[in-house]
Design an enzyme around this catalytic site. Structure first.
Site, PDB file in Angstrom:
ATOM      1  CD1 TRP A 299     -29.618 -17.610  17.876  1.00  0.00           C
ATOM      2  CD2 TRP A 299     -29.095 -16.067  16.349  1.00  0.00           C
ATOM      3  NE1 TRP A 299     -30.483 -17.760  16.820  1.00  0.00           N
ATOM      4  CE2 TRP A 299     -30.196 -16.833  15.872  1.00  0.00           C
ATOM      5  CE3 TRP A 299     -28.599 -15.050  15.557  1.00  0.00           C
ATOM      6  CZ2 TRP A 299     -30.785 -16.592  14.630  1.00  0.00           C
ATOM      7  CZ3 TRP A 299     -29.194 -14.816  14.320  1.00  0.00           C
ATOM      8  CH2 TRP A 299     -30.277 -15.572  13.868  1.00  0.00           C
ATOM      9  CG  ASP A 300     -32.873 -17.277  20.408  1.00  0.00           C
ATOM     10  OD1 ASP A 300     -31.864 -17.872  19.986  1.00  0.00           O
ATOM     11  OD2 ASP A 300     -34.024 -17.666  20.182  1.00  0.00           O
ATOM     12  CD  GLU A 429     -31.289 -23.669  13.427  1.00  0.00           C
ATOM     13  OE1 GLU A 429     -30.571 -23.472  14.414  1.00  0.00           O
ATOM     14  OE2 GLU A 429     -32.502 -23.984  13.517  1.00  0.00           O
ATOM     15  CE  LYS A 497     -35.793 -23.154  11.789  1.00  0.00           C
ATOM     16  NZ  LYS A 497     -35.040 -23.797  12.881  1.00  0.00           N
ATOM     17  CD  GLN A 498     -33.862 -18.695  11.668  1.00  0.00           C
ATOM     18  OE1 GLN A 498     -34.203 -19.777  12.106  1.00  0.00           O
ATOM     19  NE2 GLN A 498     -33.353 -17.762  12.435  1.00  0.00           N
TER      20      GLN A 498
END
Length: 690
Positions: A299-300, A429, A497-498
């Site tokens: 997906w980056d 994640e 996580k993010q």
């Protein structure tokens, strides 16, 4: 030095970083390597079956370093990445001579890598000057069955094929490399003042292709313009687009470095017949066996890199989407393997589109990648109005297949009369197997609404189920605390996580009141891991810029700098230096913080909206060469005013544009070649009113 200390486009140092992972990369759309590394990668060439798929490593004849001539004292040494020319320069200078080595991946001839060595006499003496070269090359690879072939016009020849294709029965991709042998030393003769030697490496998928590409390069070399044409190509690129600020040098360098590394992966604008194999987190210079995911497509590409590319280079953006079209067959197979209809794009893909992630949980649960792929197609459609991609070239098949997967994957809850999406992993994640990830479900809704609207535009039937699921999928929201829980059962205070929920609003279009947007930002800002990946803080910065809070935006922009390494501005995935390097994903998020955060650009069906804001420490932002509907546009603003100019109608079909200002609703014609300035205001760039 040479003044480069204050130049945001040139990065110099007296020595190389102790960690070779952080050395500069030189890449074009076909070949990539890290300077002084023993490996070259070829776009789209992978070795290893599923679970072990990685970029095939080709031994690099460019792994050559200058050494100081015997007896030299008072030696000055510099290492420089010049983004203006897309080249890396190593210079040794003593009292009587200057020796320099230049390394680059040719931008016009993408099958060609070059290093040159120049020696110049700085005094009136006439003694020969000999510069040793330390070469480390072995014609071997752990990924390729290589054989040494007969020399060709004085060049060495190596050829072979990958050992293990991604899928059983697939052809083993061939690799053919020609290169000029490197002597142990180069000598400037007694009567010579200066001299340059050029060494070419040429790679192709067949012997004929490699020889033809060498002939083309040799022709330029004979004319003495091999490097000039490469450098001029980079010069035209920078003349045609850019992103800069009046602000701290470190910020300007980070922006320029990120643009350089991202644009290095793209073909020169106007290149015909370019086939994209996707953009990976570590770029083309990374992705060997021990770093396999650095070379896979995630997906980056679609969420983090694609929007920047679309704004400046729509034709390269189209090629990236064509990668998804070409690998749709693999995505359909992935969906089938999971027991669902439609396409499930791989969490990690390579050549075929089949899942190559070595751990099943990610491929099975991080299905939000489907929404990222659909969003990229949606943004492209709004920004270019290129209906051909969707009518004739496979775009509709991707969008409709994603919609079919979503409808197959959701479950109807008779209890709350909504569709649920169970057992997923969100971008965060740290949590897996959750139900109703709000980020994922909003993407489901967005994908389905776009599929229905696109079907209408193309004159195709609209599946009723698409709109039914879109309108009735659960979007978790806590009305008492006025925020979006990350998933069903999420408790405030749990570490994430993010960036996840904070991606709602941007880059994922989703209407939020300022109060809810603020509450989402504050809630997750407090619990996001400081060890999270680089793009996280950029998205918090975008959110605070949306809310007109330049100080908090600046705090998060500054946090991104923990991932930028010196001196060559190579990004690491994590702030502690771990994970992928040359981390294009983090660079992409950082660029979006400026390109979409500071400007307020949002790509919509009606046009490109803007709502500019200068973060603290920045007094002016300049964006040049965005390409909307075939028009090239410059956009600049300070704290007081905005200036817009259509510099060219790059396509004959390009419509006339105007700026609609808010809240006045004034319409300002954007006549090509004429600057339009107005007091600081939000608005929209759009087709001229009839």
């Amino acid at each position: 030095m040479d003044g480069s200390e204050d130049d945001p486009t040139i990065f110099s140092a007296r020595c190389l970083p102790s960690d070779p992972r952080l050395w500069a990369t030189v890449t074009n759309s076909y070949l990539g390597t890290r300077v002084y590394h023993d490996t070259i990668h070829i776009n789209g060439v992978y070795n290893g079956a599923v679970g072990d798929t990685h970029r095939a490593s080709l031994p690099s004849p460019l792994n050559v370093q200058l050494e100081a001539p015997a007896g030299t004292e008072q030696l000055t040494e510099t290492f420089t990445l010049d983004t203006n020319t897309g080249s890396f320069l190593h210079t040794l200078e003593g009292p009587s001579f200057r020796a320099s080595q230049r390394i680059y991946a040719h931008r016009v001839l993408p099958h060609v890598l070059v290093f040159s060595v120049s020696i110049a006499r700085l005094t009136t003496g006439n003694k020969p000057i000999t510069v040793p070269l330390r070469a480390d090359f072995s014609p071997e690879s752990p990924d390729l069955d290589l054989r040494v072939g007969p020399d060709f016009q004085g060049l060495r020849y190596l050829h072979g094929h990958v050992l293990n294709p991604e899928q059983p029965g697939e052809p083993q991709q061939e690799v053919h490399m020609l290169w000029m042998p490197v002597p142990p030393a180069l000598t400037l003769g007694e009567e010579e003042k200066d001299r340059t030697w050029e060494f070419l490496t040429v790679v192709g998928s067949s012997q004929a292709e490699a020889q033809d590409c060498f002939a083309e390069a040799l022709q330029l070399q004979t004319r003495g313009v091999l490097y000039t044409i490469h450098a001029d190509s980079w010069g035209r690129l920078w003349a045609g687009c850019g992103l800069d600020v009046a602000g701290p040098l470190a910020l300007r360098q980070a922006l320029r470095g990120s643009l350089y590394y991202l644009f290095s992966e793209l073909p020169q604008p106007g290149t015909q017949g370019f086939i994209s194999h996707g953009l990976s987190p570590g770029g083309l210079s990374n992705g060997s066996k021990e770093e396999c995911y650095w070379g896979h497509i995630f997906w980056d590409q679609d969420i983090w890199m694609f929007p920047n590319i679309l704004m400046f280079h729509p034709e390269a953006a189209r090629a990236i989407l064509e990668y998804r079209v070409r690998t749709l067959g693999g995505a359909l197979k992935n969906g089938q393997n999971l027991g669902y209809q439609g396409a499930k794009f791989a969490w990690e893909s390579a050549s075929t589109g089949l899942e190559v992630c070595p751990e099943d949980i990610y491929g099975t649960q991080e299905i939000h990648i489907n929404g990222a792929v659909a969003l990229a197609f949606q943004l492209y459609y709004y920004y270019t109005q290129d209906s051909k991609l969707f009518q004739e070239d496979g775009g509709w098949d991707v969008v409709s297949s994603v919609a079919e997967f979503w409808c197959s994957r959701v479950e109807w809850s008779s209890q709350d009369k909504m569709y649920h999406l169970k057992g997923v992993m969100p971008p965060d994640e740290y949590h897996s197997g959750v139900n109703n990830s709000v980020y994922t479900n909003v993407l489901v809704q967005n994908s389905l609404h776009f599929a229905a609207a696109l079907a209408k535009d193309l004159g195709l039937p609209i599946r009723k189920q698409w709109l039914e699921v879109a309108d009735r999928i659960k979007i978790p929201f806590d009305s008492e605390q006025n925020f979006h829980p990350e998933f069903d059962g999420y408790e405030r205070g749990e570490e994430v996580k993010q960036a996840d929920v904070v991606l709602l609003g941007y880059p994922v279009p989703f209407p939020l009141t300022p109060d809810i947007r603020r509450k989402n930002l504050e809630t997750y800002e407090a619990v996001t891991s400081p060890q999270g990946p680089a793009m996280t803080w950029s998205m918090f910065a975008v959110g605070w810029m949306e809310l007109r809070d330049p100080s908090r935006a600046q705090v998060h922009l500054s946090r991104s700098f923990a991932n930028v390494t010196e001196p060559f501005k190579v990004w690491t995935e994590n702030a502690d230096g771990s994970g992928a390097v040359n981390f294009l994903t983090g660079m992409g998020g950082f660029l979006q913080a400026a390109l979409f955060g500071c400007t307020g650009f949002r790509i919509t069906e009606a046009g490109v909206t803007f709502d500019p804001l200068c973060p603290d420490l920045v007094s002016r932002v300049s964006v040049s060469g965005i390409s909307y509907l075939g028009n090239k546009i410059n956009f600049a603003f300070s704290k007081d005013s905005v200036t817009l100019e259509v510099t060219a109608r790059a396509e004959p079909w390009a419509p006339l544009l105007e700026a609609e200002l808010w809240p006045s609703l004034a319409h300002l014609p954007l006549t090509p070649g004429q600057k339009v300035s107005f007091p600081h205001s939000a608005g929209r760039i759009q087709r001229s009113s009839p």
